[in-house]
Design an enzyme around this catalytic site. Sequence first.
Site, PDB file in Angstrom:
ATOM      1  N   HIS A  59       4.325   5.304  -1.260  1.00  0.00           N
ATOM      2  CA  HIS A  59       5.762   5.077  -1.383  1.00  0.00           C
ATOM      3  C   HIS A  59       6.122   5.046  -2.867  1.00  0.00           C
ATOM      4  O   HIS A  59       5.280   4.721  -3.721  1.00  0.00           O
ATOM      5  CB  HIS A  59       6.150   3.749  -0.750  1.00  0.00           C
ATOM      6  CG  HIS A  59       6.061   3.738   0.732  1.00  0.00           C
ATOM      7  ND1 HIS A  59       6.666   2.769   1.495  1.00  0.00           N
ATOM      8  CD2 HIS A  59       5.433   4.565   1.613  1.00  0.00           C
ATOM      9  CE1 HIS A  59       6.428   2.989   2.778  1.00  0.00           C
ATOM     10  NE2 HIS A  59       5.667   4.083   2.869  1.00  0.00           N
ATOM     11  N   GLU A  61       7.755   2.964  -4.681  1.00  0.00           N
ATOM     12  CA  GLU A  61       7.521   1.688  -5.340  1.00  0.00           C
ATOM     13  C   GLU A  61       6.035   1.493  -5.666  1.00  0.00           C
ATOM     14  O   GLU A  61       5.680   1.053  -6.759  1.00  0.00           O
ATOM     15  CB  GLU A  61       7.963   0.511  -4.449  1.00  0.00           C
ATOM     16  CG  GLU A  61       9.403   0.545  -4.036  1.00  0.00           C
ATOM     17  CD  GLU A  61       9.631   1.189  -2.677  1.00  0.00           C
ATOM     18  OE1 GLU A  61      10.432   0.641  -1.887  1.00  0.00           O
ATOM     19  OE2 GLU A  61       9.012   2.234  -2.395  1.00  0.00           O
ATOM     20  N   CYS A  89      10.127  -1.654   1.983  1.00  0.00           N
ATOM     21  CA  CYS A  89       9.507  -2.014   3.261  1.00  0.00           C
ATOM     22  C   CYS A  89       8.618  -3.237   3.034  1.00  0.00           C
ATOM     23  O   CYS A  89       8.390  -3.650   1.890  1.00  0.00           O
ATOM     24  CB  CYS A  89       8.696  -0.832   3.790  1.00  0.00           C
ATOM     25  SG  CYS A  89       7.167  -0.513   2.874  1.00  0.00           S
ATOM     26  N   CYS A  92       5.740  -2.604   0.516  1.00  0.00           N
ATOM     27  CA  CYS A  92       6.184  -2.520  -0.876  1.00  0.00           C
ATOM     28  C   CYS A  92       6.653  -3.879  -1.395  1.00  0.00           C
ATOM     29  O   CYS A  92       6.394  -4.225  -2.544  1.00  0.00           O
ATOM     30  CB  CYS A  92       7.285  -1.465  -1.022  1.00  0.00           C
ATOM     31  SG  CYS A  92       6.666   0.213  -0.743  1.00  0.00           S
TER      32      CYS A  92
END
Length: 155
Positions: A59, A61, A89, A92
């Site tokens: 992801h 992040e 999410c 993260c």
Amino acid sequence: MQQRRMSDFVSHMPQALAEARAAATRGEVPVGAVLTDAAGRVVASAGNRTREVHDPTAHAEILAIRAACAAAGSERLPGHRLWVTLEPCPMCAAAISAARIEILYFGAEDPRMGGVRHGARVFEHPQCHHRPEIHDGIAAGESSAILREFFAARR
């Protein structure tokens, strides 16, 4: 502690949005992230790359945190600020806590998969060791539009 004046505030959301758009052109869910140090200098930026690298943890992040930690030579990023186009999410959010990021800025809310204001609400758990200051709704309209356009094109 010295307070920052609002006139000193610089948003790094435009760069995060650019990362999100670049992710969309790669066929990735368009999420972008930018990490800045305490002085406001960009130390890392990334867009989602889960499909490209066949890694569900890639992801935006996570990629930005990994790059910033590698550059800092540390697993912690005190004083750093993370700008992300979509509510992180739970995975993260946990990484943000583990990295000790000071401030989280995010754009669009994610009622389905979010882990900050929705769902798991990671930072509200008693087991959470570090809770960043949170500012949401930064460029939320533009962040949401990029996501809507991406998914509309795939339906």
